[in-house]
Motif scaffolding. Sequence first.
Motif, PDB file in Angstrom:
ATOM      1  N   LEU A 106       0.222  -1.210   0.463  1.00  0.00           N
ATOM      2  CA  LEU A 106       0.131   0.065   0.024  1.00  0.00           C
ATOM      3  C   LEU A 106       0.564   1.278  -0.022  1.00  0.00           C
ATOM      4  O   LEU A 106       0.751   2.322  -0.975  1.00  0.00           O
ATOM      5  CB  LEU A 106      -1.100   0.253   1.314  1.00  0.00           C
ATOM      6  CG  LEU A 106      -2.052   1.031   0.933  1.00  0.00           C
ATOM      7  CD1 LEU A 106      -2.248   1.213  -0.084  1.00  0.00           C
ATOM      8  CD2 LEU A 106      -2.636   1.411   2.150  1.00  0.00           C
ATOM      9  N   ILE A 110      -1.178   6.259   6.110  1.00  0.00           N
ATOM     10  CA  ILE A 110      -1.885   5.679   6.239  1.00  0.00           C
ATOM     11  C   ILE A 110      -2.030   5.365   7.158  1.00  0.00           C
ATOM     12  O   ILE A 110      -3.480   4.612   7.500  1.00  0.00           O
ATOM     13  CB  ILE A 110      -0.701   4.153   5.522  1.00  0.00           C
ATOM     14  CG1 ILE A 110      -0.451   5.298   3.954  1.00  0.00           C
ATOM     15  CG2 ILE A 110      -1.768   3.151   5.108  1.00  0.00           C
ATOM     16  CD1 ILE A 110       0.965   4.162   3.402  1.00  0.00           C
ATOM     17  N   ARG A 116      -6.431   4.566   8.650  1.00  0.00           N
ATOM     18  CA  ARG A 116      -6.978   4.007   8.844  1.00  0.00           C
ATOM     19  C   ARG A 116      -7.805   4.210  10.304  1.00  0.00           C
ATOM     20  O   ARG A 116      -8.423   3.600  10.360  1.00  0.00           O
ATOM     21  CB  ARG A 116      -6.676   2.777   9.305  1.00  0.00           C
ATOM     22  CG  ARG A 116      -5.988   2.267   7.735  1.00  0.00           C
ATOM     23  CD  ARG A 116      -4.896   0.488   8.279  1.00  0.00           C
ATOM     24  NE  ARG A 116      -4.712   0.551   7.009  1.00  0.00           N
ATOM     25  CZ  ARG A 116      -3.444  -0.101   6.341  1.00  0.00           C
ATOM     26  NH1 ARG A 116      -2.559   0.221   7.177  1.00  0.00           N
ATOM     27  NH2 ARG A 116      -3.172  -1.328   4.624  1.00  0.00           N
ATOM     28  N   ASN A 164      -8.203  -2.666   7.172  1.00  0.00           N
ATOM     29  CA  ASN A 164      -6.518  -3.000   7.170  1.00  0.00           C
ATOM     30  C   ASN A 164      -6.692  -3.457   6.151  1.00  0.00           C
ATOM     31  O   ASN A 164      -5.534  -4.607   5.869  1.00  0.00           O
ATOM     32  CB  ASN A 164      -6.080  -3.397   8.539  1.00  0.00           C
ATOM     33  CG  ASN A 164      -5.935  -2.799   9.937  1.00  0.00           C
ATOM     34  OD1 ASN A 164      -5.250  -2.606   9.337  1.00  0.00           O
ATOM     35  ND2 ASN A 164      -6.406  -2.600  10.328  1.00  0.00           N
ATOM     36  N   ASP A 165      -8.117  -3.542   5.209  1.00  0.00           N
ATOM     37  CA  ASP A 165      -7.714  -4.260   4.014  1.00  0.00           C
ATOM     38  C   ASP A 165      -7.127  -4.412   3.741  1.00  0.00           C
ATOM     39  O   ASP A 165      -8.262  -3.562   2.223  1.00  0.00           O
ATOM     40  CB  ASP A 165      -9.691  -5.162   3.549  1.00  0.00           C
ATOM     41  CG  ASP A 165     -10.064  -6.250   2.801  1.00  0.00           C
ATOM     42  OD1 ASP A 165      -8.831  -6.311   2.040  1.00  0.00           O
ATOM     43  OD2 ASP A 165     -10.452  -6.912   2.548  1.00  0.00           O
ATOM     44  N   GLU A 166      -6.355  -4.718   2.784  1.00  0.00           N
ATOM     45  CA  GLU A 166      -5.754  -3.632   1.763  1.00  0.00           C
ATOM     46  C   GLU A 166      -5.991  -4.131  -0.082  1.00  0.00           C
ATOM     47  O   GLU A 166      -5.053  -3.482  -1.100  1.00  0.00           O
ATOM     48  CB  GLU A 166      -3.594  -3.432   1.773  1.00  0.00           C
ATOM     49  CG  GLU A 166      -3.519  -2.858   2.307  1.00  0.00           C
ATOM     50  CD  GLU A 166      -1.920  -3.108   2.890  1.00  0.00           C
ATOM     51  OE1 GLU A 166      -1.260  -3.908   1.745  1.00  0.00           O
ATOM     52  OE2 GLU A 166      -1.267  -2.725   4.063  1.00  0.00           O
ATOM     53  N   THR A 167      -6.523  -5.204  -0.238  1.00  0.00           N
ATOM     54  CA  THR A 167      -7.518  -5.985  -1.673  1.00  0.00           C
ATOM     55  C   THR A 167      -8.547  -5.144  -1.699  1.00  0.00           C
ATOM     56  O   THR A 167      -8.840  -5.103  -2.727  1.00  0.00           O
ATOM     57  CB  THR A 167      -7.291  -6.819  -1.252  1.00  0.00           C
ATOM     58  OG1 THR A 167      -8.529  -7.386  -0.240  1.00  0.00           O
ATOM     59  CG2 THR A 167      -6.530  -8.194  -1.299  1.00  0.00           C
ATOM     60  N   THR A 205      -8.634   1.321  -0.249  1.00  0.00           N
ATOM     61  CA  THR A 205      -7.361   2.057  -0.531  1.00  0.00           C
ATOM     62  C   THR A 205      -7.633   3.038  -0.722  1.00  0.00           C
ATOM     63  O   THR A 205      -6.540   4.155  -1.129  1.00  0.00           O
ATOM     64  CB  THR A 205      -6.699   0.470  -0.825  1.00  0.00           C
ATOM     65  OG1 THR A 205      -7.083   0.129  -2.260  1.00  0.00           O
ATOM     66  CG2 THR A 205      -6.418  -0.990  -0.620  1.00  0.00           C
TER      67      THR A 205
END
Length: 98
Positions: A5, A28, A32, A46-49, A54
Motif C-alpha cells: 500500500l 496511512i 485507517r 486494514n484490508d489492502e485488497t 485503499t
Amino acid sequence: MMAALIDRVKTSLRISAAAFDEEVSGLIAAARQDLVLSGVLSIKANDETDALITRAITVYTKAHFGYDNPDHERLLAAYEMLKNHLTLSGEYTVGESP
C-alpha cells in the motif's frame, strides 16, 4: 502480486524517494484510524485488497501530504464523502454482505 500500500500511495503522490516513507506511513495509519473511529470495522480498514478502503486511504493521504497543498479542501471533501459511504454500508460496519 499487488504492490504494498505504501508504494501505491507514493505513486499516487508522484514520489518515489524513501525519504518520505515515515510521513506517508503515518498518514496511512491515521487514515485507517479515522475510518475505524468513524465506524468502519478494523478488519475492513486494514484490508489492502479492498478498492474502496485503499481509495479512501489514498485520498486521505493526498489531502494531508506536504505543505500548502492547493487541493487539500477538494481532496478532504472527497475523502469525507467516501468515508460516509463506507460507514453507511453494513458490509463495512457490521460485516454483512450487500
